[in-house]
Design a protein around this motif. Structure first.
Motif, PDB file in Angstrom:
ATOM      1  N   LEU A 476      16.252   3.743  14.378  1.00 16.14           N
ATOM      2  CA  LEU A 476      16.200   4.656  13.244  1.00 16.14           C
ATOM      3  C   LEU A 476      15.043   4.293  12.317  1.00 16.14           C
ATOM      4  N   THR A 539      22.162  11.480  14.863  1.00 15.21           N
ATOM      5  CA  THR A 539      21.065  10.783  14.194  1.00 15.21           C
ATOM      6  C   THR A 539      20.034  10.296  15.201  1.00 15.21           C
ATOM      7  N   THR A 543      16.136  11.568  15.423  1.00 16.12           N
ATOM      8  CA  THR A 543      15.075  10.554  15.386  1.00 16.12           C
ATOM      9  C   THR A 543      14.149  10.709  16.586  1.00 16.12           C
ATOM     10  N   LEU A 591      16.862  12.746   6.652  1.00 12.97           N
ATOM     11  CA  LEU A 591      16.360  12.648   8.022  1.00 12.97           C
ATOM     12  C   LEU A 591      16.208  14.026   8.644  1.00 12.97           C
TER      13      LEU A 591
END
Length: 746
Positions: A476, A539, A543, A591
């Motif tokens: 991340l 996530t 990413t 994000l």
């Protein structure tokens, strides 16, 4: 064997490899990988030996096999010399003393590489044998068009799964089933149905593979007998391959292959659809299947795990109808699901249970391959008896219980664990709980193991081994992918204590949970150890598609796109599924927002969402897909209403279009995303808006069958003075050919 080799040539190599593996017991830990490769060599040689028994080779193929066999012998001889060099037998004992101080790791690594090369060469040769066998089967077909027809019918024939399950079967396993009176009657009497239910983990799939091998051996040289089989899979329960049309097409293909003939009815169906790029209806496939069964003296259809089909009723209806007038025999397995059991009421039933002999045979073989337990042969009878007493006919429990002993180093620890198993409740949940406790106790790799289980459990489709490796290597906050962060797939499987395994799906090596009971277990209990698994995956996906490598936007050629796919194996999965994971559990807005506001990266993402591999004969990707998709296009596509509000607060881009001239509003209507559609309508979008494609939002929603979206659009676009129900009829009736009542409107 017809080409001059004797069975002894291969048995000698297999025995020599086995002898060397036993010699490595007690050797330095670096030897484990070499010992494992020797086991692989034994296995692949056995496969070649089996396939050669039915295959004629030409002189070039004989020479190739001679050279490969010589390399195997030379490699094994060199390994034997190294063992002698670095060890010595104790006096009056078979044990070896290893001179660890003088051990050369490079020499060991070189030997392992040589064994790997031999395994690779044998696998490649075995692949050639498989192609020769398939070619022989299809040789009698009229011409090349027949093969094209088979490929068009279905790209799946379950042969890979059959080979895999057969290789897992211990010699002699399932003989009780083949010897049973009910099975003999099913073989001999046409139009018979044999229903074989069993509890979870009883070994139903292995029994099915045994039956298929038996039928293939019995009717190998009889083109008047057709054999087809289907392995249902819980991981594809909502997939295209579980639908009745797919299953019928697959059955037709297998029957034609086993009968080595093509029927006019199937060819006619192929010619009617191929040129138009269309697929046959269920009725057409049923008629084609009927034409195939009429051309056979006897047809056998085997279906494993009916309970893992989303709708087993449809395929059973088709086969039962077929049995009325044709010599079609059906064998099916399933759990004891009341609705399924009721379909076989009054028909012969043979319950599948893991016989004690089969379980004992499995345990005996498995113990020899387990590092700690293989060195305690005196305890083997005790272990086998203890586990057999505990599992009560459940093969999967035997496997889980055996794995639970793998970390026990002393006889006392092993006996203590066996007592726990004997006194346990014999439920899968208990076994999985114990396995998870072992994983949690692995402090160093606990987090990685939990992430592996999260991906395998929650992924929207089965992941390949390479995809899983990339998924777990995502860091991340990093703008680039670091290949140094990749883990070996063998290590990832190992730290999960037997809960995941690899299997072949077509040409892909996929990772999956060991059993559907494990899927059910983790769907409820994974959050106990990893509270937000969907967020973790979402996530990682965002990413991944946010890497700087995708900052150049969409690819302009197949070659460029293929290169991107090869370098970033998780690219397609991440692009197509991040929205679903985010929908299940939101990720950090920062994000997601950074990604959605980057036009080049959302463009690259959109291309991966829609690019499809062409026909097998072409092999290229179709890049005739919407390019220039914005962040708002993507959130409309996935139905992420809250993020759509955030984007709309930053700029007014409701009217922005992609390369197909579609606005985000049109994508929301096409996908039936009601919350997004309502959001756009409240922002002033015309419910009757027609883009350059000249299709109204209602027509777009109707094309996907989104009834609630149609009603929502009607609520916002009703003409003044016209009663709402009449307006519904006027708007919807043309879309459904006058049959508006079937969608629930009154």
């Amino acid at each position: 064997m017809s080409f001059g080799f004797g069975v002894g040539d291969f048995i000698a190599i297999i025995n020599q490899a086995s002898k060397l593996r036993k010699a490595f017991v007690g050797a330095p830990s670096q030897c484990k990988e070499l010992s494992d490769e020797l086991r692989s060599l034994q296995s692949v040689i056995h496969d070649v030996d089996v396939d050669l028994s039915t295959t004629e080779l030409n002189s070039h193929q004989r020479d190739d096999l001679t050279a490969i066999t010589k390399c195997c012998r030379d490699t094994l001889t060199d390994i034997e010399n190294v063992i002698k060099k670095y060890s010595a037998k104790e006096s009056h004992s078979i044990r070896r003393i290893w001179r660890r101080a003088t051990w050369d790791p490079d020499e060991l690594r070189h030997l392992r590489d040589r064994v790997c090369v031999n395994v690779g060469n044998l696998n490649a040769f075995n692949g050639k044998l498989a192609r020769i066998q398939i070619s022989d089967v299809l040789m009698n077909m009229s011409d090349e068009q027949d093969q094209m027809c088979l490929d068009w019918l279905s790209s799946t024939d379950y042969a890979t799964q059959q080979g895999e399950y057969s290789s897992l079967r211990q010699p002699g396993s399932g003989q009780w089933f083949l010897d049973s009176q009910l099975f003999h009657e099913w073989i001999k009497v046409p139009q018979q149905t044999l229903f074989c239910p069993g509890i979870p983990g009883a070994g139903k799939t292995i029994i099915v593979s045994t039956v298929i091998d038996e039928l293939n051996n019995m009717y190998r040289d009889n083109p008047e007998v057709g054999i087809a089989y289907i392995y249902c899979d819980f991981q594809y329960i909502y997939h295209e391959r579980q639908k009745v049309n797919f299953l019928l097409a697959c059955i037709i293909r297998q029957l034609l292959q086993s009968m080595q003939k093509m029927t006019p009815g199937v060819l006619k169906m192929f010619n009617n659809h191929k040129s138009k790029g269309t697929r046959p209806s269920t009725k057409e496939l049923s008629e084609a299947l009927l034409s195939v069964t009429k051309a056979a003296q006897q047809v056998f259809i085997i279906i494993d795990a009916l309970d893992e089909l989303n709708d087993s009723k449809k395929i059973l209806d088709e086969i039962f109808d077929l049995q009325v007038g044709e010599k079609v025999s059906l064998l099916a397995t399933a759990r004891f699901i009341p609705d399924i059991v009721a379909r076989f009421q009054g028909m012969p039933l043979l319950e599948i249970q893991a016989s004690r002999d089969d379980v004992s045979n499995y345990l005996s073989t498995s113990l020899e391959a387990m590092p700690y337990l293989s060195r305690k042969p005196g305890l083997h009878p005790e272990i086998i008896k203890g586990i057999c007493d505990a599992v009560d006919g459940m093969f999967l429990l035997a496997r889980l219980y055996l794995n639970s002993l793998s970390g026990k180093l002393s006889p006392k620890a092993i006996r203590t664990e066996l007592r726990k198993l004997t006194n346990g409740s014999q439920t899968y949940d208990d076994a999985y709980d114990n396995t998870m406790q072992r994983i949690i106790d692995q402090k160093a790799v606990q987090t990685m193991a939990l992430h592996v289980l999260a991906w395998v459990t929650c992924a929207k489709r089965p992941l390949t081994a390479t995809e899983l490796q990339h998924a777990l290597a995502v860091e991340l906050g990093e703008p680039h992918f670091d290949e140094d962060n990749l883990s070996d797939i063998e290590d990832l499987i190992s730290i999960c204590a037997g809960l995941i395994t690899t299997t072949v799906d077509g040409t892909r090596n996929v990772i999956r949970l060991v059993h559907y009971t494990a899927q059910e277990y983790f769907e409820h209990k994974l959050v106990c150890w990893l509270p937000e698994p969907q967020q973790t995956i979402g996530t990682a996906c965002i990413t991944y598609i946010s890497y700087e490598a995708f900052g150049t936007g969409s690819c302009l050629s197949d070659a460029e796109f293929e290169e991107r796919l090869e370098k970033y194996p998780l690219y397609t999965y991440a692009a197509r599924n991040w929205g679903y994971h985010v929908h299940d559990e939101p990720v950090a807005d920062t994000l997601l927002l950074v990604f959605l506001l980057d036009q080049s990266k959302t463009d690259a993402c959109g291309q991966a969402v829609f690019a499809q591999k062409g026909y097998v004969s072409h092999g290229d990707y179709s890049l005739d897909v919407p390019l220039g998709m914005t962040g708002l296009h993507l959130v409309a596509y996935f139905g992420l209403a809250e993020m759509a509000k955030v984007l709309l607060e930053r700029r007014d881009w409701l009217s922005v279009t992609d390369s197909l001239d579609k606005t985000p509003f049109e994508w929301a209507a096409t996908r039936g995303q009601d919350e997004i559609v309502k959001l756009f309508l409240d922002r002033g979008i015309d419910a009757n808006y027609r883009g350059l494609g000249c299709r109204s939002p209602i027509a777009l929603a109707a094309s996907g069958g989104w009834i609630s979206t149609i009603e929502l659009l009607l609520d916002y676009g009703v003409e003044k003075g016209v009663p709402r129900q009449i307006q519904k009829m006027k708007s919807i009736e043309p879309l459904f050919g006058g049959q508006w009542r079937w969608i629930g409107l009154k």
